[in-house]
Write a protein that holds these residues in place. Structure first.
Motif, mmCIF file in Angstrom:
data_model
loop_
_atom_site.group_PDB
_atom_site.id
_atom_site.type_symbol
_atom_site.label_atom_id
_atom_site.label_comp_id
_atom_site.label_asym_id
_atom_site.label_seq_id
_atom_site.Cartn_x
_atom_site.Cartn_y
_atom_site.Cartn_z
ATOM 1 N N LEU A 147 0.732 -1.163 0.087
ATOM 2 C CA LEU A 147 -0.080 0.061 0.035
ATOM 3 C C LEU A 147 0.705 1.223 0.120
ATOM 4 O O LEU A 147 1.529 1.522 0.592
ATOM 5 N N ALA A 148 0.648 2.224 -0.809
ATOM 6 C CA ALA A 148 1.551 3.424 -1.189
ATOM 7 C C ALA A 148 0.997 4.266 -0.332
ATOM 8 O O ALA A 148 -0.316 4.081 0.025
ATOM 9 N N PRO A 149 1.516 5.445 0.325
ATOM 10 C CA PRO A 149 0.910 6.676 0.961
ATOM 11 C C PRO A 149 -0.442 7.005 0.297
ATOM 12 O O PRO A 149 -1.366 7.360 1.201
ATOM 13 N N TYR A 150 -0.583 7.173 -0.851
ATOM 14 C CA TYR A 150 -1.970 7.737 -1.496
ATOM 15 C C TYR A 150 -3.155 6.687 -1.786
ATOM 16 O O TYR A 150 -4.173 7.038 -2.197
ATOM 17 N N ASN A 151 -2.979 5.407 -1.326
ATOM 18 C CA ASN A 151 -3.936 4.645 -1.464
ATOM 19 C C ASN A 151 -4.792 4.430 -0.335
ATOM 20 O O ASN A 151 -4.601 5.129 0.575
ATOM 21 N N GLY A 258 0.164 3.618 6.208
ATOM 22 C CA GLY A 258 0.114 2.569 5.340
ATOM 23 C C GLY A 258 1.316 1.456 5.218
ATOM 24 O O GLY A 258 2.105 1.600 6.144
ATOM 25 N N SER A 259 1.222 0.297 4.640
ATOM 26 C CA SER A 259 2.241 -0.771 4.727
ATOM 27 C C SER A 259 2.020 -2.112 3.693
ATOM 28 O O SER A 259 1.504 -1.457 2.421
ATOM 29 N N THR A 260 1.818 -2.925 4.357
ATOM 30 C CA THR A 260 1.763 -4.183 3.300
ATOM 31 C C THR A 260 0.846 -5.243 3.894
ATOM 32 O O THR A 260 0.783 -5.461 5.253
ATOM 33 N N VAL A 261 0.230 -6.309 3.130
ATOM 34 C CA VAL A 261 -0.857 -7.119 3.693
ATOM 35 C C VAL A 261 -0.291 -8.410 2.921
ATOM 36 O O VAL A 261 -0.051 -8.398 1.612
ATOM 37 N N ILE A 262 -0.248 -9.570 3.372
ATOM 38 C CA ILE A 262 0.244 -10.725 2.965
ATOM 39 C C ILE A 262 -1.062 -11.902 3.124
ATOM 40 O O ILE A 262 -1.500 -11.943 4.251
ATOM 41 N N LEU A 263 -1.308 -12.448 2.256
ATOM 42 C CA LEU A 263 -2.420 -13.497 2.012
ATOM 43 C C LEU A 263 -1.567 -14.638 2.051
ATOM 44 O O LEU A 263 -0.768 -15.007 1.492
ATOM 45 N N LEU A 264 -2.461 -15.737 2.874
ATOM 46 C CA LEU A 264 -1.833 -17.194 3.028
ATOM 47 C C LEU A 264 -3.100 -18.009 2.722
ATOM 48 O O LEU A 264 -3.820 -17.855 3.185
ATOM 49 N N ALA A 265 -3.010 -18.910 1.636
ATOM 50 C CA ALA A 265 -3.878 -19.968 1.291
ATOM 51 C C ALA A 265 -3.485 -21.468 1.582
ATOM 52 O O ALA A 265 -2.185 -21.502 1.204
ATOM 53 N N ALA A 266 -4.143 -22.139 1.914
ATOM 54 C CA ALA A 266 -3.719 -23.807 2.000
ATOM 55 C C ALA A 266 -3.469 -24.325 0.671
ATOM 56 O O ALA A 266 -4.143 -23.699 -0.650
ATOM 57 N N PRO A 267 -2.870 -25.264 0.586
ATOM 58 C CA PRO A 267 -2.606 -25.977 -0.549
ATOM 59 C C PRO A 267 -4.011 -26.254 -1.591
ATOM 60 O O PRO A 267 -4.911 -26.921 -0.756
#
Length: 295
Positions: A147-151, A258-267
């Protein structure tokens, strides 16, 4: 070309070294306090300064006039007008949880997540040593969105889910921009973060909210503001006191910067859209893939 690449690498490493020397927690707390100031003249000037530096589309926002915001943080975490982020029509679409830019995505190989060329980190590290939670994502898939500052800075559910558990992980507050990701090993596993694991129709699903330099304030709809203060010590793991069930596209939290989001999904749970690529911009509610019914 070789000299250009070398110069870029040197700049990246110098920027990372500078951050190692900075009092990042103190600076982030200072910025947080400044963004809470409600003095009309001060907060209006700060918002106007920000608008001159970044392209922000206030026509989408609940309040289109800067003076209508109580503080800079109120502006930064602004709500949108109804209908500004329509959800993908396909009920099995995996929704982007945020407005941002795809940093990386793909398979979790041997329990490790790709960060940038030459750097990776483990799911277990990201989840602060929670081996039980990490195990369900081994050989699954991940997606990292910056996420950039303007988002727009609210975070929404990629699919309907019930909160199984969550944790607050103390850590550093390095920048999470591309330059730092290229230069600093295990960046997202070092920074302060909040991990949440949901039970969904696609099986277990994880979301990690990563704090960063100047932007270390994390908030969820079930716990309120989690940071600051920026604590040291061991991670704090929590089981929900009451059922927390969130629908697809429903707000789950926000960055008070702002910052970062990480998504994790199972196999086998997710197939990413074939047009997805690092550097692509996404908007909350658009499909970044499809999820499969678990079991």
């Amino acid at each position: 070309m070789a000299n250009t690449q070398t110069d870029a690498t040197v700049r990246d490493r110098a920027f990372a070294l500078l951050q190692r020397l900075l009092p990042t927690r103190w600076l982030s707390m200072l910025v947080f306090r400044i963004t809470q100031i409600r003095h009309a003249g001060f907060k209006n000037a700060l918002i106007r300064l920000f608008l001159r530096g970044f392209s922000v589309d206030l026509s989408e926002a609940e309040y289109a006039i800067p003076e209508n915001y109580d503080s800079f943080n109120h502006f930064f975490t602004r709500a949108l007008k109804p209908g500004m982020r329509p959800l993908a029509a396909d009920p099995q679409a995996l929704l982007s949880p945020v407005d941002g830019t795809i940093s990386q995505f793909g398979d979790i190989r041997d329990g490790r997540i790709f960060q940038a060329k030459g750097h990776e980190y483990s799911v277990t590290e990201l989840l602060a040593g929670d081996a039980e939670a990490a195990q369900v994502f081994m050989n699954g898939r991940f997606c990292t969105i910056y996420l950039a500052p303007y988002n727009y800075h609210r975070i929404h559910m990629p699919l309907e889910g019930r909160l199984r558990k969550w944790s607050y992980v103390p850590g550093r507050l390095f920048s999470v921009n591309a330059a730092t990701a290229r230069a600093l090993p295990r960046l997202f596993a070092r920074n302060e973060r909040l991990n949440a694991v949901f039970d969904t129709r696609a099986g277990p699903f994880g979301l990690t909210l990563v704090g960063a330099l100047f932007v270390g304030s994390l908030e969820t709809v079930w716990a309120g503001r989690v940071t600051p203060p920026h604590l040291r010590g061991e991670p704090a793991h929590y089981q929900p006191m009451n059922p927390v069930i969130l629908g697809r596209g429903e707000e789950l939290g926000r960055f008070n910067m702002g910052s970062t989001v990480i998504l994790l999904a199972a196999p086998g749970a997710v197939e990413f859209d074939p047009t997805l690529a690092p550097g692509r911009t996404v908007r909350m509610g658009e499909a970044i893939g499809r999820w499969r019914q678990h079991g």
